[in-house]
Design a protein around this motif. Structure first.
Motif, PDB file in Angstrom:
ATOM      1  N   ARG A 137       0.952  -0.852  -0.180  1.00 17.00           N
ATOM      2  CA  ARG A 137       0.380  -0.010   0.220  1.00 17.00           C
ATOM      3  C   ARG A 137       1.063   1.004   0.052  1.00 17.00           C
ATOM      4  O   ARG A 137       0.587   2.116  -1.176  1.00 17.00           O
ATOM      5  N   PRO A 138       1.569   1.281   1.277  1.00 18.25           N
ATOM      6  CA  PRO A 138       2.440   2.638   0.841  1.00 18.25           C
ATOM      7  C   PRO A 138       3.381   3.037  -0.677  1.00 18.25           C
ATOM      8  O   PRO A 138       2.834   4.575  -0.638  1.00 18.25           O
ATOM      9  N   LEU A 139       4.072   2.186  -1.137  1.00 15.94           N
ATOM     10  CA  LEU A 139       4.542   1.957  -2.063  1.00 15.94           C
ATOM     11  C   LEU A 139       3.294   2.192  -3.442  1.00 15.94           C
ATOM     12  O   LEU A 139       3.850   2.940  -4.641  1.00 15.94           O
ATOM     13  N   ALA A 140       2.043   1.741  -3.292  1.00 14.62           N
ATOM     14  CA  ALA A 140       1.433   2.306  -4.246  1.00 14.62           C
ATOM     15  C   ALA A 140       1.011   3.679  -3.985  1.00 14.62           C
ATOM     16  O   ALA A 140       1.222   4.484  -5.613  1.00 14.62           O
ATOM     17  N   LYS A 141       1.052   4.073  -3.176  1.00 14.23           N
ATOM     18  CA  LYS A 141       0.271   5.505  -2.749  1.00 14.23           C
ATOM     19  C   LYS A 141       1.469   7.098  -3.105  1.00 14.23           C
ATOM     20  O   LYS A 141       1.092   7.299  -3.788  1.00 14.23           O
ATOM     21  N   ALA A 142       2.490   6.015  -3.276  1.00 14.80           N
ATOM     22  CA  ALA A 142       4.115   6.546  -3.718  1.00 14.80           C
ATOM     23  C   ALA A 142       3.620   7.466  -5.540  1.00 14.80           C
ATOM     24  O   ALA A 142       4.455   7.665  -6.373  1.00 14.80           O
ATOM     25  N   THR A 143       2.925   6.148  -5.688  1.00 10.99           N
ATOM     26  CA  THR A 143       2.974   6.148  -7.268  1.00 10.99           C
ATOM     27  C   THR A 143       1.607   6.939  -8.237  1.00 10.99           C
ATOM     28  O   THR A 143       1.247   7.106  -9.595  1.00 10.99           O
ATOM     29  N   ALA A 144       0.281   7.569  -6.974  1.00 14.30           N
ATOM     30  CA  ALA A 144      -0.191   7.167  -7.456  1.00 14.30           C
ATOM     31  C   ALA A 144      -0.269   9.518  -8.000  1.00 14.30           C
ATOM     32  O   ALA A 144       0.895  10.005  -7.226  1.00 14.30           O
ATOM     33  N   PRO A 145      -1.021   9.511  -8.936  1.00 11.18           N
ATOM     34  CA  PRO A 145      -0.639  10.907  -9.721  1.00 11.18           C
ATOM     35  C   PRO A 145      -1.425  12.271  -8.525  1.00 11.18           C
ATOM     36  O   PRO A 145      -0.374  13.503  -8.413  1.00 11.18           O
ATOM     37  N   ASP A 146      -1.340  12.293  -7.585  1.00 10.61           N
ATOM     38  CA  ASP A 146      -1.613  13.415  -6.854  1.00 10.61           C
ATOM     39  C   ASP A 146      -1.129  13.032  -5.598  1.00 10.61           C
ATOM     40  O   ASP A 146      -1.482  13.501  -4.047  1.00 10.61           O
ATOM     41  N   ALA A 147      -0.049  12.225  -5.158  1.00 10.73           N
ATOM     42  CA  ALA A 147       0.678  11.775  -4.086  1.00 10.73           C
ATOM     43  C   ALA A 147       1.385  13.139  -3.574  1.00 10.73           C
ATOM     44  O   ALA A 147       2.150  14.007  -3.902  1.00 10.73           O
ATOM     45  N   GLN A 148       1.623  12.792  -1.955  1.00 16.83           N
ATOM     46  CA  GLN A 148       1.975  13.624  -1.459  1.00 16.83           C
ATOM     47  C   GLN A 148       2.841  13.064  -0.581  1.00 16.83           C
ATOM     48  O   GLN A 148       2.633  12.393  -0.003  1.00 16.83           O
ATOM     49  N   ASP A 149       4.202  13.980  -1.348  1.00 15.31           N
ATOM     50  CA  ASP A 149       5.438  13.274   0.239  1.00 15.31           C
ATOM     51  C   ASP A 149       6.051  12.132  -0.488  1.00 15.31           C
ATOM     52  O   ASP A 149       5.435  11.563   0.868  1.00 15.31           O
ATOM     53  N   ARG A 150       6.322  12.006  -1.317  1.00 13.54           N
ATOM     54  CA  ARG A 150       6.227  10.450  -1.929  1.00 13.54           C
ATOM     55  C   ARG A 150       7.527   8.720  -1.436  1.00 13.54           C
ATOM     56  O   ARG A 150       7.998   8.401  -0.836  1.00 13.54           O
ATOM     57  N   PRO A 151       8.551  10.460  -1.330  1.00 15.58           N
ATOM     58  CA  PRO A 151       9.815   9.638  -0.048  1.00 15.58           C
ATOM     59  C   PRO A 151       9.241   9.644   0.908  1.00 15.58           C
ATOM     60  O   PRO A 151       9.967   8.334   1.449  1.00 15.58           O
ATOM     61  N   THR A 152       8.531   9.949   1.534  1.00 13.60           N
ATOM     62  CA  THR A 152       7.812   9.668   2.882  1.00 13.60           C
ATOM     63  C   THR A 152       7.669   8.258   2.795  1.00 13.60           C
ATOM     64  O   THR A 152       7.154   6.478   3.762  1.00 13.60           O
ATOM     65  N   LEU A 153       6.785   7.840   1.942  1.00 14.78           N
ATOM     66  CA  LEU A 153       5.415   6.243   1.554  1.00 14.78           C
ATOM     67  C   LEU A 153       6.452   5.432   1.426  1.00 14.78           C
ATOM     68  O   LEU A 153       6.414   4.910   1.726  1.00 14.78           O
TER      69      LEU A 153
END
Length: 304
Positions: A137-153
């Motif tokens: 789930r966290p890695l998937a969230k990092a790829t979302a177009p509207d992702a906020q703070d990808r490094p944290t995810l």
């Protein structure tokens, strides 16, 4: 399937899976990445022998079906290693295997389809659902177009990666008395997402399971390995503003600040026409200099 056919399939799988494990073990042992880059094609060739032997009946799941966690991880590793080791052309072979059983493999997982779209440009309609949410789930969230703070995810994914892989056969193999089945613990998929989405990995690059040098090598060589790859363009940059990569020994094409992952603390200012040095003995193989995004540093030798 007859006993003889079953034996052939079993043997082909053993050869294919062990070739992948050996490649990962060589990475764990610290072999030069340039050497590993030459080995990935033989790994793909071994799986290419195995897949036709499977000959699954229509709509029947088999061992490279991503609905199974171990198979999902294997597929993500194979895609990651093809791309990170500079052989993006091999991605099509992996996708060919998966498309043989598209009923189970395509349009089922949001993260997988996001990665495939980045790698191939092919978009498969899919809901933002995950086959293995606990782990990914966290890695998937990092790829979302509207992702906020990808490094944290991505860091969150890395923090939970080993624990969430407890159902995989290779989990905890480092405790084997003989140690014969351990080949290393590496979240190659995290490096793949980092490179494809051009994420700043400063906050997690020293994580125990993050293959930072592989990500660095891929970023340095991406212009050569896949010139049309969307990830060659830094986030927010136009295609005409892609970063420049210059081989060591060539003259600098544009005055400014450059760096190479072949040497730590390599950032320095070059004048146009100045010969860019070759770093000998680097684990990364050939030296490629990359123009830095930030050009605000003092423009004098030794300034950082």
């Amino acid at each position: 399937m007859t006993l003889r056919e079953g034996a052939r399939v079993s043997y082909a799988w053993k050869v294919a899976s062990e070739s992948l494990q050996l490649l990962i073990l060589r990475y764990t042992a610290g072999l030069p990445i340039a050497d590993l880059s030459q080995e990935i094609s033989s790994v793909i060739a071994a799986f290419d022998v195995f897949v036709p032997l499977e000959n699954p009946r229509p709509n029947e799941a088999h061992s490279l079906t991503i609905t199974q966690l171990e198979a999902y991880v294997y597929v993500m590793w194979l895609l990651a290693l093809c791309r990170l080791l500079g052989h993006a052309e091999l991605v099509s072979a992996v996708m060919r295997w998966l498309d043989k059983n598209a009923e189970f493999n395509r349009g089922r997982d949001g993260l997988f389809e996001a990665v495939v779209e980045k790698l191939t440009g092919r978009k498969e309609p899919v809901e933002r659902v995950l086959l293995h949410p606990a782990a990914y789930r966290p890695l998937a969230k990092a790829t979302a177009p509207d992702a906020q703070d990808r490094p944290t995810l991505v860091k969150e994914f890395l923090d939970g990666w080993y624990k969430n892989m407890k159902d995989c056969y290779w989990h905890n193999t480092h405790t084997d008395k003989e140690g014969s089945s351990y080949f290393g613990y590496w979240a190659f998929e995290a490096a793949l997402v980092t490179v494809l989405w051009d994420i700043d990995d400063t906050s997690y690059r020293d994580h125990l399971v993050y293959p930072k040098d592989l990500a660095d090598w891929a970023r340095e060589h991406r212009a050569r390995s896949s010139p049309n790859d969307p990830s060659n363009t830094p986030a927010g940059a136009a295609s005409s503003e892609r970063q420049s990569y210059v081989p060591g020994g060539d003259p600098c094409p544009q005055a400014g600040w450059w760096f190479t992952v072949a040497q730590s603390d390599s950032r320095r200012y070059f004048e146009k026409g100045e010969i860019m040095p070759i770093i000998k003995g680097s684990r990364f193989g050939d030296t490629y200099w990359q123009r830095a995004n930030e050009q605000d540093a003092p423009k004098h030798p030794g300034g950082q």
